[in-house]
Design a protein around this motif. Sequence first.
Motif, mmCIF file in Angstrom:
data_model
loop_
_atom_site.group_PDB
_atom_site.id
_atom_site.type_symbol
_atom_site.label_atom_id
_atom_site.label_comp_id
_atom_site.label_asym_id
_atom_site.label_seq_id
_atom_site.Cartn_x
_atom_site.Cartn_y
_atom_site.Cartn_z
ATOM 1 N N SER A 88 25.749 43.668 46.721
ATOM 2 C CA SER A 88 24.520 43.684 45.929
ATOM 3 C C SER A 88 24.309 42.348 45.231
ATOM 4 C CB SER A 88 24.581 44.796 44.884
ATOM 5 O OG SER A 88 25.536 44.479 43.883
ATOM 6 N N ALA A 89 23.105 42.138 44.750
ATOM 7 C CA ALA A 89 22.791 40.892 44.038
ATOM 8 C C ALA A 89 23.654 40.744 42.793
ATOM 9 C CB ALA A 89 21.312 40.870 43.675
ATOM 10 N N ALA A 90 23.868 41.847 42.082
ATOM 11 C CA ALA A 90 24.695 41.793 40.873
ATOM 12 C C ALA A 90 26.139 41.447 41.212
ATOM 13 C CB ALA A 90 24.623 43.129 40.139
ATOM 14 N N GLU A 91 26.655 42.063 42.267
ATOM 15 C CA GLU A 91 28.025 41.773 42.690
ATOM 16 C C GLU A 91 28.151 40.326 43.149
ATOM 17 O OE1 GLU A 91 29.576 46.067 44.426
ATOM 18 O OE2 GLU A 91 28.171 44.868 45.622
ATOM 19 N N ALA B 147 26.387 37.768 42.144
ATOM 20 C CA ALA B 147 26.353 36.881 40.980
ATOM 21 C C ALA B 147 27.707 36.840 40.287
ATOM 22 C CB ALA B 147 25.266 37.349 40.015
ATOM 23 N N LYS B 148 28.342 37.997 40.150
ATOM 24 C CA LYS B 148 29.657 38.069 39.531
ATOM 25 C C LYS B 148 30.690 37.276 40.334
ATOM 26 C CE LYS B 148 33.212 41.481 38.241
ATOM 27 N NZ LYS B 148 33.563 42.938 38.255
ATOM 28 N N THR B 149 30.622 37.430 41.656
ATOM 29 C CA THR B 149 31.559 36.718 42.527
ATOM 30 C C THR B 149 31.310 35.219 42.478
ATOM 31 O OG1 THR B 149 31.695 38.638 43.990
ATOM 32 C CG2 THR B 149 32.419 36.527 44.883
ATOM 33 N N ALA B 150 30.038 34.814 42.434
ATOM 34 C CA ALA B 150 29.705 33.391 42.379
ATOM 35 C C ALA B 150 30.267 32.740 41.120
ATOM 36 C CB ALA B 150 28.195 33.212 42.443
ATOM 37 N N THR B 151 30.213 33.442 40.011
ATOM 38 C CA THR B 151 30.770 32.923 38.764
ATOM 39 C C THR B 151 32.277 32.711 38.891
ATOM 40 O OG1 THR B 151 29.055 34.014 37.460
ATOM 41 C CG2 THR B 151 31.076 33.381 36.307
ATOM 42 N N ALA B 152 32.952 33.694 39.484
ATOM 43 C CA ALA B 152 34.404 33.590 39.667
ATOM 44 C C ALA B 152 34.750 32.479 40.655
ATOM 45 C CB ALA B 152 34.960 34.921 40.149
ATOM 46 N N SER C 111 34.402 26.200 47.174
ATOM 47 C CA SER C 111 33.188 25.540 47.642
ATOM 48 C C SER C 111 32.062 26.517 47.955
ATOM 49 C CB SER C 111 33.489 24.706 48.893
ATOM 50 O OG SER C 111 33.766 25.539 50.021
ATOM 51 N N GLU C 112 32.401 27.789 48.224
ATOM 52 C CA GLU C 112 31.382 28.772 48.600
ATOM 53 C C GLU C 112 31.212 29.803 47.493
ATOM 54 O OE1 GLU C 112 29.912 27.951 51.800
ATOM 55 O OE2 GLU C 112 31.170 26.320 51.050
ATOM 56 N N PRO C 113 29.973 30.203 47.214
ATOM 57 C CA PRO C 113 29.717 31.103 46.085
ATOM 58 C C PRO C 113 30.440 32.443 46.155
ATOM 59 C CG PRO C 113 27.683 30.097 46.839
ATOM 60 C CD PRO C 113 28.732 29.727 47.834
ATOM 61 N N LEU C 114 30.674 32.961 47.354
ATOM 62 C CA LEU C 114 31.284 34.284 47.487
ATOM 63 C C LEU C 114 32.757 34.221 47.870
ATOM 64 C CD1 LEU C 114 28.378 36.155 49.357
ATOM 65 C CD2 LEU C 114 28.780 35.939 46.886
ATOM 66 N N GLU C 115 33.331 33.036 47.819
ATOM 67 C CA GLU C 115 34.692 32.845 48.316
ATOM 68 C C GLU C 115 35.740 33.571 47.476
ATOM 69 O OE1 GLU C 115 37.494 29.155 49.955
ATOM 70 O OE2 GLU C 115 35.474 28.760 49.202
ATOM 71 N N ALA C 116 35.436 33.827 46.220
ATOM 72 C CA ALA C 116 36.410 34.529 45.379
ATOM 73 C C ALA C 116 36.722 35.918 45.909
ATOM 74 C CB ALA C 116 35.894 34.620 43.943
ATOM 75 N N ASP C 117 35.784 36.499 46.654
ATOM 76 C CA ASP C 117 36.012 37.821 47.254
ATOM 77 C C ASP C 117 36.710 37.736 48.607
ATOM 78 O OD1 ASP C 117 35.247 39.802 45.482
ATOM 79 O OD2 ASP C 117 33.138 39.718 46.034
ATOM 80 N N GLN C 118 36.946 36.533 49.102
ATOM 81 C CA GLN C 118 37.551 36.363 50.431
ATOM 82 C C GLN C 118 39.068 36.205 50.323
ATOM 83 O OE1 GLN C 118 34.459 33.285 51.976
ATOM 84 N NE2 GLN C 118 35.037 34.545 53.746
ATOM 85 N N TRP C 119 39.727 37.287 49.905
ATOM 86 C CA TRP C 119 41.181 37.273 49.804
ATOM 87 C C TRP C 119 41.831 36.971 51.143
ATOM 88 C CZ3 TRP C 119 43.698 40.539 53.039
ATOM 89 C CH2 TRP C 119 42.967 41.625 53.556
ATOM 90 N N THR D 178 40.199 40.753 43.054
ATOM 91 C CA THR D 178 39.024 39.919 43.297
ATOM 92 C C THR D 178 37.864 40.478 42.484
ATOM 93 O OG1 THR D 178 38.461 41.285 45.212
ATOM 94 C CG2 THR D 178 39.764 39.296 45.631
ATOM 95 N N PRO D 179 36.781 39.712 42.342
ATOM 96 C CA PRO D 179 35.658 40.204 41.535
ATOM 97 C C PRO D 179 35.129 41.560 41.971
ATOM 98 C CG PRO D 179 35.389 37.869 41.955
ATOM 99 C CD PRO D 179 36.567 38.310 42.765
ATOM 100 N N SER D 180 35.052 41.793 43.276
ATOM 101 C CA SER D 180 34.536 43.068 43.764
ATOM 102 C C SER D 180 35.622 44.111 43.940
ATOM 103 C CB SER D 180 33.800 42.865 45.099
ATOM 104 O OG SER D 180 32.646 42.071 44.922
ATOM 105 N N ALA D 181 36.895 43.707 43.827
ATOM 106 C CA ALA D 181 38.027 44.624 43.996
ATOM 107 C C ALA D 181 37.871 45.459 45.262
ATOM 108 C CB ALA D 181 38.177 45.525 42.776
ATOM 109 N N ASN D 182 37.468 44.805 46.340
ATOM 110 C CA ASN D 182 37.231 45.487 47.611
ATOM 111 C C ASN D 182 38.262 45.010 48.614
ATOM 112 O OD1 ASN D 182 36.114 46.403 50.172
ATOM 113 N ND2 ASN D 182 34.191 46.730 49.079
ATOM 114 N N GLY D 183 39.039 45.938 49.163
ATOM 115 C CA GLY D 183 40.112 45.588 50.085
ATOM 116 C C GLY D 183 39.674 45.313 51.494
ATOM 117 N N ARG D 184 38.372 45.421 51.745
ATOM 118 C CA ARG D 184 37.858 45.138 53.088
ATOM 119 C C ARG D 184 37.485 43.653 53.206
ATOM 120 N NH1 ARG D 184 33.700 50.102 53.730
ATOM 121 N NH2 ARG D 184 33.224 49.534 51.571
ATOM 122 N N ILE D 185 36.890 43.271 54.323
ATOM 123 C CA ILE D 185 36.609 41.865 54.618
ATOM 124 C C ILE D 185 35.129 41.570 54.388
ATOM 125 C CG2 ILE D 185 36.722 40.033 56.352
ATOM 126 C CD1 ILE D 185 39.465 41.158 55.552
#
Length: 509
Positions: free
Chosen positions: A131-134, A136-141, A148-156, A409-416
């Motif tokens: 989601s957009a909210a998720e 934004a949270k990941t981009a901050t982290a 270098s990438e806004p969503l990389e914090a979720d890429q465990w 991770t920001p989204s605490a999601n164990g998937r990819i």
Amino acid sequence: MAHLPSRRRLALAVPVVLSLTASLGFLPTAATAAPVTAAATQTADAGTLAYVVNTKVDHRTIGSVKKAIAAADGTVVATYAKIGVIVAHSANPDFGAQIRAVRGVQSAGATRTAPLSLAGTTDEGAAKLLSAAEAAKTATASAAAGASEPLEADQWDLRAIGADKAAEINPGSSKVTVAVIDTGVDDTHPDLAPNFSAAQSANCVGGVADTSEGAWRPYTADDYHGTHVAGEIAAARNGIGVAGVAPGVKVAGIKVSDPKDGLFYPENVVCAFVFAADHGVEITNNSYYVDPWLYNCMDDPDQKAIVDAVNRAQLYATSKGTLNVASAGNSNHDLDSDAIVDSSSPDDSTPVTRTIDPHECFDVPTQLPGVVTVSATGVKGTKSYYSTYGLGAVDVAAPGGDKYQIPETPSANGRILSTMPNNAYGFLQGTSMASPHVAGVAALLKSTHPWASPAALQALLKAQADNPGCPAEPYDGNGDGVVDATCAGGKRVNGFFGFGVVNALRAVK
């Protein structure tokens, strides 16, 4: 599922031509296996089935077999002369038996059990869009971590195999292309557009390659599987969204999913392997099994013909320098066991429960000789609860996600997390997600060792892998107190991880 015991049994159990083709002696590297197609053959009458007819490779035999096909009320759709595979349609209920009796035919059979008119991909469960909210949270982290990438914090998963650090050394060469044989790739996605190779992309549905503009794109946003896989491999490091394992290499899309039922029929996959080989693709990713049979048994003439045809095509690709990587599957099956219950086949009509021997009945293309078979792991580094496994069956392992293994991770999601059609991003899990991580590492190895053959690349994948060994405690993937699988083997090679979890950082060093 390309495991060593099965490879030996395959060479003994399949038609003689497969034993001969293992040496690739009849596949000149300068030759093309591009099909000779017959126009106006795509319109099928009621009751029409598709067939693969596998012959000797001399032109005289192929010509006489094509005449026999016509005499048996069949129509030739495509002829791959260099590998001796003919795709045909017929409404004649005795067509298969009649053609198998023709001189020069080595195997022939129907590629489906229902007349021409759920997807066989290996992701596990529905996708979850970010989601957009998720986001934004990941981009901050991500910014706080210097990613270098806004969503990389979720890429465990990138960090688990050192892909983030590898990109700083060598993101991969634009001279290396990974073709995603799948449901299509949305090349308009801003994370994929910079690295997309339209010249190496096509729609192979029906067994004939369509290279018209956009033919490789998914039918709808629900056909997201191939786009997700493509992003895992080569999403660009461009300050947008996510990053791929090999963000500097090219990615192509070869669509093979049927528009009506989403299935991956054999003639489509034959076309895809040949097209990839003839268009200079270095690596293919195969996150699916060939429908309609989860396992193709060699004592059934139709299933035997499917194994024969797809094997000829993937061996042709190998002979042209293409490494084929495939997912192990999501059934938590032990491919080195004596018996497996298959209750899902055929998946294009009414499934019938049967017990098969995985050493005699093969998941295609994953159990074909030379194909790199990949099992899945979660953030904790253990086998994913769904991942198929087996000593000698799995070559290497890679992150595929696991909803029971939760990352910090920001989204605490164990998937990819990866790219989705229409400029979106989403989470998926499955050996479908593990295989592209290996394809990406293979692309980095090919970038570092440009003259490496498919066999050499496979050896390098195994050599640089990290093997955690079998778990010390009984394996309970979903935490319900029941032992779900047993790991056989040792620290060097075992049934859960093969030779180990791939390592992108070692690949570029």
